[in-house]
Design an enzyme around this catalytic site. Structure first.
Site, PDB file in Angstrom:
ATOM      1  N   THR B  72       0.846  -1.197   0.000  1.00 20.79           N
ATOM      2  CA  THR B  72       0.000   0.000   0.000  1.00 20.79           C
ATOM      3  C   THR B  72       0.881   1.247   0.000  1.00 20.79           C
ATOM      4  O   THR B  72       0.669   2.177  -0.782  1.00 20.79           O
ATOM      5  CB  THR B  72      -0.929  -0.004   1.226  1.00 20.79           C
ATOM      6  N   ASN B 155      -5.551  -9.665  -8.025  1.00 21.50           N
ATOM      7  CA  ASN B 155      -5.806 -10.355  -6.770  1.00 21.50           C
ATOM      8  C   ASN B 155      -7.205 -10.954  -6.665  1.00 21.50           C
ATOM      9  O   ASN B 155      -7.439 -11.814  -5.825  1.00 21.50           O
ATOM     10  CB  ASN B 155      -5.571  -9.411  -5.587  1.00 21.50           C
ATOM     11  N   GLN B 189       0.805 -10.124  -6.015  1.00 17.96           N
ATOM     12  CA  GLN B 189       0.270 -11.481  -6.117  1.00 17.96           C
ATOM     13  C   GLN B 189       1.138 -12.370  -6.999  1.00 17.96           C
ATOM     14  O   GLN B 189       1.051 -13.597  -6.925  1.00 17.96           O
ATOM     15  CB  GLN B 189      -1.166 -11.461  -6.671  1.00 17.96           C
ATOM     16  N   ALA B 210       5.415  -8.437   1.827  1.00 16.71           N
ATOM     17  CA  ALA B 210       5.976  -9.737   2.231  1.00 16.71           C
ATOM     18  C   ALA B 210       4.942 -10.777   2.631  1.00 16.71           C
ATOM     19  O   ALA B 210       5.144 -11.969   2.457  1.00 16.71           O
ATOM     20  CB  ALA B 210       6.969  -9.533   3.378  1.00 16.71           C
ATOM     21  N   HIS B 211       3.800 -10.318   3.166  1.00 17.59           N
ATOM     22  CA  HIS B 211       2.893 -11.291   3.779  1.00 17.59           C
ATOM     23  C   HIS B 211       2.104 -12.134   2.791  1.00 17.59           C
ATOM     24  O   HIS B 211       1.347 -13.016   3.184  1.00 17.59           O
ATOM     25  CB  HIS B 211       1.951 -10.590   4.766  1.00 17.59           C
ATOM     26  N   THR B 247      12.844   5.060  10.856  1.00 16.19           N
ATOM     27  CA  THR B 247      13.779   3.996  11.240  1.00 16.19           C
ATOM     28  C   THR B 247      13.402   2.693  10.557  1.00 16.19           C
ATOM     29  O   THR B 247      12.239   2.282  10.571  1.00 16.19           O
ATOM     30  CB  THR B 247      13.766   3.822  12.776  1.00 16.19           C
ATOM     31  N   CYS B 333     -10.755  -6.578   1.341  1.00 13.17           N
ATOM     32  CA  CYS B 333     -11.286  -5.277   1.738  1.00 13.17           C
ATOM     33  C   CYS B 333     -12.706  -5.067   1.246  1.00 13.17           C
ATOM     34  O   CYS B 333     -13.512  -4.434   1.914  1.00 13.17           O
ATOM     35  CB  CYS B 333     -10.379  -4.166   1.264  1.00 13.17           C
TER      36      CYS B 333
HETATM   37  C1  LIG Z   1      -2.538  -6.714  -5.671  1.00 16.38           C
HETATM   38  C2  LIG Z   1      -2.334  -6.135  -4.311  1.00 16.38           C
HETATM   39  N1  LIG Z   1      -1.738  -4.937  -4.185  1.00 16.38           N
HETATM   40  C3  LIG Z   1      -1.533  -4.370  -2.990  1.00 16.38           C
HETATM   41  C4  LIG Z   1      -1.917  -4.993  -1.823  1.00 16.38           C
HETATM   42  C5  LIG Z   1      -1.696  -4.279  -0.520  1.00 16.38           C
HETATM   43  O1  LIG Z   1      -0.783  -4.923   0.307  1.00 16.38           O
HETATM   44  P1  LIG Z   1      -0.628  -4.450   1.818  1.00 16.38           P
HETATM   45  O2  LIG Z   1      -2.004  -4.492   2.416  1.00 16.38           O
HETATM   46  O3  LIG Z   1       0.283  -5.454   2.424  1.00 16.38           O
HETATM   47  O4  LIG Z   1      -0.079  -3.084   1.821  1.00 16.38           O
HETATM   48  C6  LIG Z   1      -2.548  -6.252  -1.906  1.00 16.38           C
HETATM   49  C7  LIG Z   1      -3.001  -7.000  -0.720  1.00 16.38           C
HETATM   50  O5  LIG Z   1      -3.943  -6.696  -0.036  1.00 16.38           O
HETATM   51  C8  LIG Z   1      -2.766  -6.823  -3.174  1.00 16.38           C
HETATM   52  O6  LIG Z   1      -3.375  -8.007  -3.321  1.00 16.38           O
END
Ligand SMILES: Cc1ncc(COP(=O)(O)O)c(C=O)c1O
Ligand SMILES: [Zn+2]
Lengths: 134, 392
Positions: B72, B155, B189, B210-211, B247, B333
């Site tokens: 994001t 996504n 993705q 990363a997640h 930081t 979301c």
């Molecule tokens: C295609 C895509 N872009 C951006 C994001 C945003 O990632 P984050 O919420 O880790 O900032 C996501 C995940 O929610 C995503 O699937």
């Protein structure tokens, strides 16, 4: 996801009462819009019973059934209102509000109040439909 | 029954090797990379080693990597950074091009720049399979176009975008231009399964978080090709070569790079599982639409999304949730909002159909058993809800 709803909502969602349609319904109502993602249809069967005042007859909801396309809140409010109005006079049924339905369910998540809480509107639509067709 | 997690596009668990790689950097090697004494300098060298490894994995050089708090932030930094550079340093009213199926962190940022700053925005249409046509990009590039941002893999429906072809078009347009158009891609993705070498892709900027590949939440990166001009969006310290104040999150950066190293880049096994899921769902349940590309190669290996006609997505999800099965409707979301998915709408589905969408996304913990278990229930759930539906 199931956690965002009250026990009552989940009960009505998983075991909805009075699902279906009434073939020879006295009135049919529909509310909702596809943009929000909820559509409710209510079928009522209107009958007569001696009025509580003792004079003449009054019109009551003898039977009610619903069909709903929508989320947990939409299904639960539809189911709940059918239980609330069976046997009620039309006048009483017309007074039931969306908020009362939500309250009877132990509340709804805030984002669901606006869109999915339409069961009373659908019922009122069915009553109006009946009155017009008389 | 054990729970079954089929929402790996929303997030993934931190893997053991990532967790143990991170562990020393919380309490033991806790120094601030900006401090000049030993533990600070140790942290600094850990940070720079991580940067070097991340760069190598992306075919970039270390100074082209900016660590962030996730995609994001990376996406915000890319769009705002480039657009504000043009408007503030060059005095040009920026024109931004995105696809109509971007993640909200691109879509909402671009719309914010349009509404609050009067910048121009073009959203490229997609095919009914959710793929941008490079010809359409060619048509909309203007003199004041500053950045094109097209995601690598979507996504919600898993459609893979033709990044290399899009890059060629931008390169051609740039030949005659003094101020070069920046090409950004959100590779969140895609990273785990597709080649993300920035030279191969031909991108100037690339976002990761990363997640989505067994790293921790709250850390990501933005690759910025050297020479690409943008205005930093956070003021404060001189970290990240003055491009991102704050930081550095050393333990999480270490975790992300470990996760990047572990990313297999081959989706064969997952794609087979996905195809098994698609086959069972579409064969065993009537009136189902597989959304996104119908051909496996054009689809991310881990995503399969469907429209179950005549019923609504949330009601399916709640029924699955009660059985301990996690999936999502569209993106994580949008399941919190009532509007139907902008992705499905852009692909031409009407609101009623879009409300019936469910996304299953697979990960390394899943097996055929999970799908078999899920398919013991899904057909009945769909049938029950259809029995309640006013739509016939
Ligand atoms: C295609 C895509 N872009 C951006 C994001 C945003 O990632 P984050 O919420 O880790 O900032 C996501 C995940 O929610 C995503 O699937
Ligand atoms: Zn609803």
């Amino acid at each position: 996801m199931a956690d965002m709803y009250s026990k009552e909502v989940m009960d009505h969602f998983m075991n909805p009462r009075n699902v279906g349609e009434i073939k020879d319904a006295s009135g049919v109502g529909e509310k909702g819009n596809p943009t929000c993602g909820d559509i409710m249809r209510m079928f009522i069967k209107v009958g007569k019973k001696p009025s509580s005042g003792g004079q003449g007859m009054e019109e009551v909801i003898e039977d009610i059934k619903f069909q709903t396309f929508g989320c947990g809140a939409a299904v639960a409010t539809s189911s709940m209102i059918t239980e609330m109005v069976i046997g009620k006079t039309l006048e009483e049924a017309e007074k039931i509000s969306n908020n009362q339905v939500a309250e009877a369910l132990g509340g709804l998540p805030p984002i669901k109040m606006h869109c999915s809480n339409l069961a009373a509107d659908a019922l009122h639509d069915a009553i109006e439909n009946y009155k017009k067709s008389k | 029954m054990d729970s079954i997690y089929l929402d790996n596009a929303a997030t993934t668990p931190v893997s053991d090797s990532v967790l143990s790689a991170m562990q020393p950097y919380f309490s033991e090697k806790f120094g601030n990379p900006s401090s000049i004494y030993k533990i600070g300098q140790k942290a600094k060298s850990t940070l720079e080693n991580s940067r070097e490894e991340a760069a190598k994995l992306l075919g970039a050089s270390p100074k082209e990597i900016i660590f962030t708090s996730g995609a994001t932030e990376s996406n915000n930094l890319a769009l705002k950074g480039v657009a504000f550079h043009w408007s503030q340093n060059l005095g040009i009213k920026p024109h931004i091009i995105i696809s109509s199926i971007e993640h909200h962190s691109i879509l909402d940022t671009a719309e914010y720049l349009e509404k609050s700053f009067g910048f121009e925005l073009t959203k490229l249409p997609v095919s009914e399979e959710g793929i941008v046509n490079p010809r359409e990009l060619e048509k909309v590039i203007k003199e004041n176009t500053v950045i094109v941002s097209i995601m690598y893999g979507n996504n919600e429906v898993g459609s893979i975008q033709p990044i290399q072809e899009l890059s060629q078009i931008i390169k051609k347009a740039n030949e005659k231009r003094e101020n070069k158009i920046v090409f950004h891609t959100d590779a969140v993705q895609a990273y785990q399964y597709l080649d993300c070498d920035v030279q191969d892709l031909g991108v100037d900027m690339l976002s990761l978080t990363a997640h989505k590949f067994y790293g921790p939440k709250g850390v990501g990166l933005l690759y910025v090709k050297s020479g690409t001009k943008f205005l930093p969006q956070q003021q404060g310290g001189a970290q990240e070569r003055r491009q991102r104040a704050g930081t550095e999150n050393v333990p999480y950066i270490v975790g992300m790079v470990e996760a990047m190293k572990n990313a297999k880049k081959t989706g064969k096994e997952i794609a087979d599982l996905r195809d098994y899921l698609i086959e069972r769902v579409t064969k065993e349940i009537p009136d189902v639409i597989l959304t996104g590309p119908q051909i496996g190669e054009n689809r991310l290996p881990h995503i399969a999304s469907f429209i179950f006609q005549k019923i609504e997505g949330e009601s399916i999800l709640i029924n699955l949730d009660l059985l301990g099965i996690a999936a999502s409707s569209g993106s994580a979301c949008t399941s919190g909002s009532l509007a139907s998915s902008h992705v499905l709408t852009a692909m031409g589905y009407d609101d009623l159909l879009a409300h019936g969408s469910i996304r299953f996304s697979l990960g390394k913990m899943n097996s055929r058993d999970d799908i078999d278990e899920m398919m013991k229930h899904l057909p009945q759930i769909v049938e029950k809800l259809r029995g309640m539906s006013p739509i016939k």
